[in-house]
Design an enzyme around this catalytic site. Sequence first.
Site, PDB file in Angstrom:
ATOM      1  N   ASP A 163       0.860  -1.195   0.000  1.00 32.88           N
ATOM      2  CA  ASP A 163       0.000   0.000   0.000  1.00 32.88           C
ATOM      3  C   ASP A 163       0.893   1.241   0.000  1.00 32.88           C
ATOM      4  OD1 ASP A 163      -2.214   1.638   0.012  1.00 32.88           O
ATOM      5  OD2 ASP A 163      -2.769   1.241   2.097  1.00 32.88           O
TER       6      ASP A 163
ATOM      7  N   ASP B 245       2.601   2.303   7.912  1.00 33.27           N
ATOM      8  CA  ASP B 245       1.431   1.509   7.544  1.00 33.27           C
ATOM      9  C   ASP B 245       1.804   0.225   6.794  1.00 33.27           C
ATOM     10  OD1 ASP B 245      -1.226   0.985   7.571  1.00 33.27           O
ATOM     11  OD2 ASP B 245      -1.832   2.577   6.194  1.00 33.27           O
TER      12      ASP B 245
HETATM   13  N1  LIG Z   1       4.710   6.752  13.787  1.00 30.28           N
HETATM   14  C1  LIG Z   1       3.861   7.771  13.562  1.00 30.28           C
HETATM   15  N2  LIG Z   1       4.134   9.015  14.001  1.00 30.28           N
HETATM   16  C2  LIG Z   1       3.270  10.029  13.770  1.00 30.28           C
HETATM   17  N3  LIG Z   1       2.104   9.906  13.116  1.00 30.28           N
HETATM   18  C3  LIG Z   1       1.782   8.691  12.652  1.00 30.28           C
HETATM   19  C4  LIG Z   1       2.632   7.565  12.836  1.00 30.28           C
HETATM   20  N4  LIG Z   1       2.050   6.483  12.255  1.00 30.28           N
HETATM   21  C5  LIG Z   1       0.893   6.933  11.741  1.00 30.28           C
HETATM   22  N5  LIG Z   1       0.720   8.256  11.948  1.00 30.28           N
HETATM   23  C6  LIG Z   1      -0.418   9.086  11.506  1.00 30.28           C
HETATM   24  O1  LIG Z   1      -1.580   8.281  11.511  1.00 30.28           O
HETATM   25  C7  LIG Z   1      -2.137   8.188  10.209  1.00 30.28           C
HETATM   26  C8  LIG Z   1      -2.707   6.802   9.985  1.00 30.28           C
HETATM   27  O2  LIG Z   1      -1.690   5.841  10.149  1.00 30.28           O
HETATM   28  P1  LIG Z   1      -1.605   4.564   9.204  1.00 30.28           P
HETATM   29  O3  LIG Z   1      -0.531   3.692   9.768  1.00 30.28           O
HETATM   30  O4  LIG Z   1      -1.474   4.990   7.785  1.00 30.28           O
HETATM   31  O5  LIG Z   1      -3.020   3.892   9.508  1.00 30.28           O
HETATM   32  P2  LIG Z   1      -4.193   3.336   8.558  1.00 30.28           P
HETATM   33  O6  LIG Z   1      -3.889   1.874   8.381  1.00 30.28           O
HETATM   34  O7  LIG Z   1      -5.392   3.542   9.365  1.00 30.28           O
HETATM   35  O8  LIG Z   1      -4.133   4.100   7.252  1.00 30.28           O
HETATM   36  C9  LIG Z   1      -0.993   8.561   9.278  1.00 30.28           C
HETATM   37  O9  LIG Z   1      -1.447   9.121   8.081  1.00 30.28           O
HETATM   38  C10 LIG Z   1      -0.209   9.564  10.093  1.00 30.28           C
HETATM   39  O10 LIG Z   1      -0.786  10.858   9.956  1.00 30.28           O
HETATM   40 MG   LIG Z   2      -2.525   4.576   6.014  1.00 27.87          MG
END
Ligand SMILES: Nc1ncnc2c1ncn2[C@@H]1O[C@H](COP(=O)(O)OP(=O)(O)O)[C@@H](O)[C@H]1O
Ligand SMILES: [Mg+2]
Length: 324
Positions: free
Chosen positions: A250, A267
Amino acid sequence: MGSNHSDWDEELSRNTKQRRHNKNRRDLSKDEKYHQKESEQFIKSLDKADSKYGWMKEKRYNRMFKEIEGGLSGVMGDGPFEWVDRRVFDAVFDRLTLMSLYKLMKSGIIDTLDFPIARGKEAHVFHGTGLSGPVAVKIFHTSNAVFKNLLQYIEGDPRFGGLKRRHRDVVDIWVRKEFRNLSRLAKWGLAVPKPLGVHKNVLVMDYLGTPSAPSPRLRDVKVADPEPVYIELLEFLAITWQKAGMVHGDFSPYNIMWHDGGPVVIDVGQAVVQSHPKSQEFLVRDVTRLVEWANKAGLDVELAEAMFEVLEMDLSHVEIQEEE
Ligand SMILES: Nc1ncnc2c1ncn2[C@@H]1O[C@H](COP(=O)(O)OP(=O)(O)O)[C@@H](O)[C@H]1O
Ligand SMILES: [Mg+2]
């Protein structure tokens, strides 16, 4: 999703204001007894407010919840009837989630959960504080609908075969999978947040951002000099495929954060190993997304050459940093 997002934005800003308000109030009233009374009322009110929370009154949970209540105040508001984001609370903090947080708090991986930073498709992400600094706490939703979609990534991955697919188990497997994927990528020196801990549906990792806000996503920034960024991301995909034997699955500017002047990939729950039947399809899709981003940023690159690079790039200088 669109309207949900704006609800969420509203909620975030309301929450921030309310938190400031609560903080001021907290500074005004430092009387210990007052707080103790408030906390007792809070526990009592759980029962009245909604029988769903009756379990919190049970002795052992009550004790447990009291212990972590302070750590959670950032996401709960302070007083009994001021659950600023009650809707968020309801959706995210069910009994098993609170128990996971308790575990992670007890083991020192999380000290406090401070404020929500994002709501993704499958999870809420919070800013937390651990013993050695800020952490990101990704709490996966445990409602049924979302996870049907995730099964395809788990079936066919030989590392996770033969498991009972009860819904809750699927979520837990998913989160452990994201943790393991992060570890594996980090061991190859790739730019991902370092995983710090995992318990059931809660994943803790390095926080990317400032004390008040997370770093932006690649899709939200205009990169002044895109060429080296393109090359770095192409190498990311190449190392992930050739060395770690995986594919992200992804890989998009939504899942790449722009942190400290460079890209950091997040992610990775859906990332699969090469033997997964769809790994090649996912790889082509990932490379396509990168090329699309590069083209938009003004670079003249093509899918065919990018694919060739990812598969054939000389990576003899890249070594694993630690045995798995
Ligand atoms: N390690 C991190 N530090 C800061 N913000 C984070 C981090 N991981 C995720 N985020 C924030 O959370 C959002 C969603 O995380 P993500 O892992 O992409 O989850 P999802 O699977 O719900 O898309 C990201 O777009 C980012 O803005
Ligand atoms: Mg995401």
